[in-house]
Design a protein around this motif. Structure first.
Motif, PDB file in Angstrom:
ATOM      1  N   PHE A 716      31.246  36.743  34.828  1.00  0.00           N
ATOM      2  CA  PHE A 716      31.496  34.983  35.136  1.00  0.00           C
ATOM      3  C   PHE A 716      32.863  34.672  34.649  1.00  0.00           C
ATOM      4  O   PHE A 716      33.687  34.306  35.424  1.00  0.00           O
ATOM      5  N   THR A 717      33.964  34.897  33.706  1.00  0.00           N
ATOM      6  CA  THR A 717      35.029  35.405  33.690  1.00  0.00           C
ATOM      7  C   THR A 717      36.289  35.500  34.794  1.00  0.00           C
ATOM      8  O   THR A 717      37.072  34.895  35.746  1.00  0.00           O
ATOM      9  N   GLN A 718      35.324  36.683  36.031  1.00  0.00           N
ATOM     10  CA  GLN A 718      35.915  36.804  37.387  1.00  0.00           C
ATOM     11  C   GLN A 718      36.315  35.792  38.160  1.00  0.00           C
ATOM     12  O   GLN A 718      36.561  35.173  39.152  1.00  0.00           O
ATOM     13  N   THR A 719      34.553  35.361  37.704  1.00  0.00           N
ATOM     14  CA  THR A 719      34.558  34.094  39.100  1.00  0.00           C
ATOM     15  C   THR A 719      35.292  32.725  38.468  1.00  0.00           C
ATOM     16  O   THR A 719      36.663  32.265  39.410  1.00  0.00           O
ATOM     17  N   ILE A 720      35.502  33.184  37.321  1.00  0.00           N
ATOM     18  CA  ILE A 720      36.981  31.580  36.746  1.00  0.00           C
ATOM     19  C   ILE A 720      37.857  31.785  37.555  1.00  0.00           C
ATOM     20  O   ILE A 720      38.895  30.765  37.250  1.00  0.00           O
ATOM     21  N   LYS A 721      38.132  33.470  37.031  1.00  0.00           N
ATOM     22  CA  LYS A 721      39.518  33.480  37.377  1.00  0.00           C
ATOM     23  C   LYS A 721      40.262  33.190  39.044  1.00  0.00           C
ATOM     24  O   LYS A 721      40.852  32.591  39.036  1.00  0.00           O
ATOM     25  N   LEU A 722      39.428  34.334  39.794  1.00  0.00           N
ATOM     26  CA  LEU A 722      38.937  33.563  41.299  1.00  0.00           C
ATOM     27  C   LEU A 722      39.565  31.877  41.518  1.00  0.00           C
ATOM     28  O   LEU A 722      39.964  31.991  42.893  1.00  0.00           O
ATOM     29  N   THR A 723      38.141  31.093  40.953  1.00  0.00           N
ATOM     30  CA  THR A 723      38.314  29.742  41.166  1.00  0.00           C
ATOM     31  C   THR A 723      39.697  29.375  40.788  1.00  0.00           C
ATOM     32  O   THR A 723      40.916  28.713  41.672  1.00  0.00           O
ATOM     33  N   ASN A 724      40.289  30.112  39.290  1.00  0.00           N
ATOM     34  CA  ASN A 724      41.892  29.337  38.842  1.00  0.00           C
ATOM     35  C   ASN A 724      43.022  29.369  39.860  1.00  0.00           C
ATOM     36  O   ASN A 724      43.888  29.338  40.565  1.00  0.00           O
ATOM     37  N   THR A 725      42.817  30.946  40.094  1.00  0.00           N
ATOM     38  CA  THR A 725      43.652  31.317  41.648  1.00  0.00           C
ATOM     39  C   THR A 725      43.961  30.625  42.749  1.00  0.00           C
ATOM     40  O   THR A 725      45.054  30.372  43.516  1.00  0.00           O
ATOM     41  N   VAL A 726      42.144  30.818  43.416  1.00  0.00           N
ATOM     42  CA  VAL A 726      42.275  29.786  44.699  1.00  0.00           C
ATOM     43  C   VAL A 726      43.074  28.672  43.990  1.00  0.00           C
ATOM     44  O   VAL A 726      44.304  27.821  45.560  1.00  0.00           O
TER      45      VAL A 726
END
Length: 819
Positions: A716-726
């Protein structure tokens, strides 16, 4: 009034019993401590009207009713009673369309396909296996006799294509002459051929029947043997014989007998050149030769093989005495049916049926790909690409290495030994290549090749195909090239595809044919009605949001109406479904407020203490904590921000069954602090949690419960983090694009270089996000994954398109009804 039509078709309409708590709570806008404020449009059902009551922060339905469009407008409860006869009629019409399509799904077998006079004629020529002087399949002769056109020809009744008509007609005349029946029909057919054979090379050669240069000369030789009165020595036939000679030079006859190739589909044109005993080793499981009735009929004539006879018997019984040009076409139909419904934006009505279709296809998926029919010994890049993309996007495990079987040198091919590329095959390869995970080099290569191929065809105005005559193919390819998958928005694609979709598209085999489960008027009728229905809901929401923005004075912060419209438009083209209204509005409100804050902080670029005061007041959750030198517009914005977060917390709390206010406040606090501390963008892009605010707000108000345990999952955290990055990279890319477009007097600007660099990094992060959404992080709630991907694609869309393009899209999606 057909109640089932309403709650089936209108996803946002909930038929509730007295006292039951709504599953979609009100999208109310709090004004300080005033009660819920919202408007509902009500469909009157007999005398049942909507009444509402506030109960522990929830909305109760006191009497049975239909409920539509919970919209933030005023602080007082306002009930608009209207008997909506037009809505009822449209809903019932949609329900009928849905039921028709459901019945189509239930009736799927080996593929619905029109009958080919050419193939039927070949089957009619088969002599009785018992040695009698009768046809083995007399029903085929009857079909031929009953389906001749008034001009003496056979072929598609709606489209006259000279080569198709000549091939079908010559085949039928030969079949009738073989058994010396229907002499009048024979003579009418001969007169047609005598008139039209001189024009056999007229028209666009792209649309020539498949294998025409091989199978037509073979028929001419049969006609000569029968001494049919035809112009055999005419110059116009010499060109076709030259094409045959050229193609035969390319045919590796030794390979033909050793491994399956597409030549098995046209053995009737090579019957004097092949070793039939050797070819039996390459016969398909169902007894056919690559699923071709004509090729199999020729094999039966040559070998009397009982498996060929069983196949043809099954085919002709299925098609009432006729035979299609290919059968079965089960994998093709299962896939293209799903693709059409998805692009038309109506797939949500058929979730179970689509899952069943894809489960069926996956059963026959191989590491070498698939063909148009199950258990095919010949795979092609067209069907494989369509299957790969749809299966991956629906969570099936498929390897991209399948495409290595279609790479030949620096090109990708559809079939081994093909004479030319098919535009649609490479178009579907291009679409598949964009759904790539990190490290999938073969898909990167496929994407480069297919994009270059399609761009070249577009530049030369050669976007026509050897497999289909389609009115919308040029538009389909143009949209795919102009808006790659990362930046493509569902509602925009649907609006475009409604115009491009052809109910009368004709497919090209050895004769022209139609696929009624792929091209069907019911699909487009439902798509138009559904689009207009969704648009009417979106227009009401937009009107309410515009009023809300005016009431809160956002124009003082530079948010004019056009900006508000676009900020609502972005979530709407992604989360367009009626039952996604609360998520859509949560995204829209959050984006508008973040833009307002960003504009306010930009005005305070030389007053960092004001930014800190604003953030501090938010953290204290106390608007009175603002200092005296803070303008009224900032106080009003903070007050509105409190209201919206309260509203989202209440509505999200109803859906989630627990208090989510702390999570939302923390996300906003983090973003505000980052925004307040942000200076001029340097070479490195700072990753900020802008997307996280949107994702959490929209997800918590969605249709899925997001447990506390799932939030604590690393995925969950990793998916949110990737979205923030993109999204952070893409916001920086958008800023750079705006700057370098303003410096057009320079050939190359630093901002243009930065745009390309940042965009490249966004692409890399996006590949990781796509992997996380579709394969890597299985424990993340589906709603969260969908919103993460949609938000990221929304940022891509903004970075990719021009202001004019977005303006045009706003008009067509929100303002212009589909006719």
């Amino acid at each position: 009034m057909g109640s089932s039509a309403h709650y089936r078709v209108l996803d946002s309409v909930l038929l509730q019993k007295p006292g039951k708590i709504c599953s979609l709570a009100s999208a109310a806008v709090f004004k300080h401590t005033t009660p819920f404020g919202f408007r509902r449009n009500c469909c009157e059902k007999k005398t049942a009207l909507l009444t509402i009551a506030k109960a522990a922060g929830r909305v109760e339905v006191v009497q049975s009713t239909y409920q539509i469009n919970v919209l933030p407008i005023t602080e007082n409860v306002e009930i608009e009673k209207r008997p909506n006869i037009e809505l009822v009629k449209e809903a019932m019409g949609m329900e009928r369309s849905i039921e028709t399509i459901e019945n189509m799904f239930r009736s799927i077998e080996d593929g619905e396909i029109s009958i080919s006079p050419y193939d039927t004629a070949w089957v009619a020529r088969v002599p009785a296996l018992d040695g009698s002087a009768e046809p083995q399949f007399p029903s085929c002769l009857q079909w031929i006799i009953h389906n001749q056109h008034a001009d003496g020809s056979w072929g598609d009744s709606q489209l006259f294509h000279v080569r198709d008509r000549i091939l079908n007609t010559l085949g039928c005349v030969i079949a009738l002459k073989t058994w010396n029946v229907a002499p009048d029909d024979i003579n009418k057919g001969l007169r047609f051929l005598q008139r039209h054979i001189p024009n056999i090379n007229a028209g666009d050669g792209v649309y020539s029947p498949i294998g025409f240069e091989i199978i037509f000369p073979a028929l001419i030789e049969d006609a000569k043997a029968m001494k049919l009165d035809l112009p055999y020595d005419a110059d116009h036939l010499h060109k076709i014989y030259d094409e045959k000679a050229l193609k035969l030079k390319r045919i590796p006859m030794d390979i033909l007998h050793k491994s399956p190739t597409t030549l098995l589909h046209s053995l009737e044109g090579l019957r004097d050149m092949v070793d039939w005993d050797k070819l039996r080793e390459l016969q398909s499981k169902d007894g056919s030769f690559l699923f071709s009735p004509a090729s199999t009929a020729c094999a039966l004539i040559q070998t009397s093989d009982v498996k060929c006879a069983r196949y043809l018997d099954k085919v002709t019984k299925k098609h009432n005495g006729g035979a299609p040009n290919v059968y079965p076409v089960d994998l093709f139909e299962h896939l293209w049916m799903v693709d059409r419904l998805q692009r038309l934006g109506i797939d949500r009505y058929f979730v179970k049926e689509i899952t069943n279709n894809l489960d069926y296809v996956y059963r026959y998926w191989t590491n070498e790909g698939i063909g148009w029919a199950r258990d095919s010994s010949v795979q092609d890049v067209d069907d494989t690409s369509m299957a790969f993309r749809l299966l991956r996007l629906h969570g099936f495990d498929v390897s991209s290495e399948v495409f290595s079987h279609f790479k030949q040198g620096d090109q990708f091919i559809c079939f081994k030994g093909q004479a030319s590329q098919a535009v649609t095959g490479i178009y579907n390869l291009y679409r598949a290549s964009q759904v790539l995970f990190p490290g999938e080099i073969i898909l990167q290569e496929a994407q480069i090749f297919s994009k270059n191929f399609l761009e070249d065809k577009r530049a030369k105005t050669q976007i026509n195909d050897k497999w289909i005559i389609s009115k919308g193919l040029v538009g389909e390819v143009k949209y795919a090239l102009d808006f790659p998958w990362y930046g493509s928005q569902p509602r925009i694609e649907t609006r475009m595809y409604i115009e491009q979709y052809g109910t009368d598209d004709i497919w090209i085999g050895k004769s022209l044919y139609r696929m009624p489960f792929v091209n069907n008027k019911t699909y487009i009728d439902l798509a138009r009605a559904d689009f207009n229905l969704c648009q009417s809901i979106h227009r009401k929401e937009l009107d309410a949001i515009i009023r809300w923005s005016v009431e809160n004075g956002f124009d003082e912060l530079g948010l004019v109406q056009d900006s508000i419209v676009r900020l609502y438009f972005l979530p709407t083209v992604a989360l367009f479904e009626p039952d996604m209204a609360t998520s859509r509005l949560a995204w829209a409100h959050s984006s508008i407020l973040m833009t307002a804050v960003r504009n306010l902080f930009s005005l305070w670029h030389s007053s960092p203490h004001k930014k800190r005061h604003f953030v501090d007041a938010f953290g204290r959750w106390d608007v009175t904590a603002m200092h005296e030198d803070i303008p009224e517009s900032a106080i009003s914005l903070l007050t509105c921000l409190f209201r919206i977060i309260n509203m989202l917390s209440v509505d999200g709390g109803v859906t989630q069954g627990r208090d989510i206010s702390g999570i939302l406040k923390h996300a906003w606090q983090t973003w505000l602090a980052n925004e307040a501390d942000k200076g001029e963008e340097g070479a490195e892009v700072n990753v900020v949690p802008e997307a996280e605010v949107i994702v959490l707000s929209a997800s918590f108000l969605g249709r899925e419960v997001i447990s506390q345990d799932s939030i604590l999952e690393p995925g969950f955290t990793q998916t949110i983090k990737l979205t923030n990055t993109v999204c952070s990279f893409l916001r920086a890319a958008t800023t750079s694009k705006e700057k370098y477009l303003g410096d057009r007097h320079l050939s190359v600007t630093p901002e243009e270089d930065k745009f390309k660099h940042v965009k490249h990094r966004a692409d890399a992060a996006m590949r990781e996000l796509v992997w996380a959404v579709y394969e890597g992080h299985r424990g993340v709630p589906n709603m969260v994954k969908r919103v993460c991907l949609n938000v990221s694609k929304s940022f891509y869309y903004v970075a990719h398109c021009s202001n004019k393009e977005m303006g045009d899209h706003v008009e067509m999606v929100l303002m212009e009804a589909v006719e």
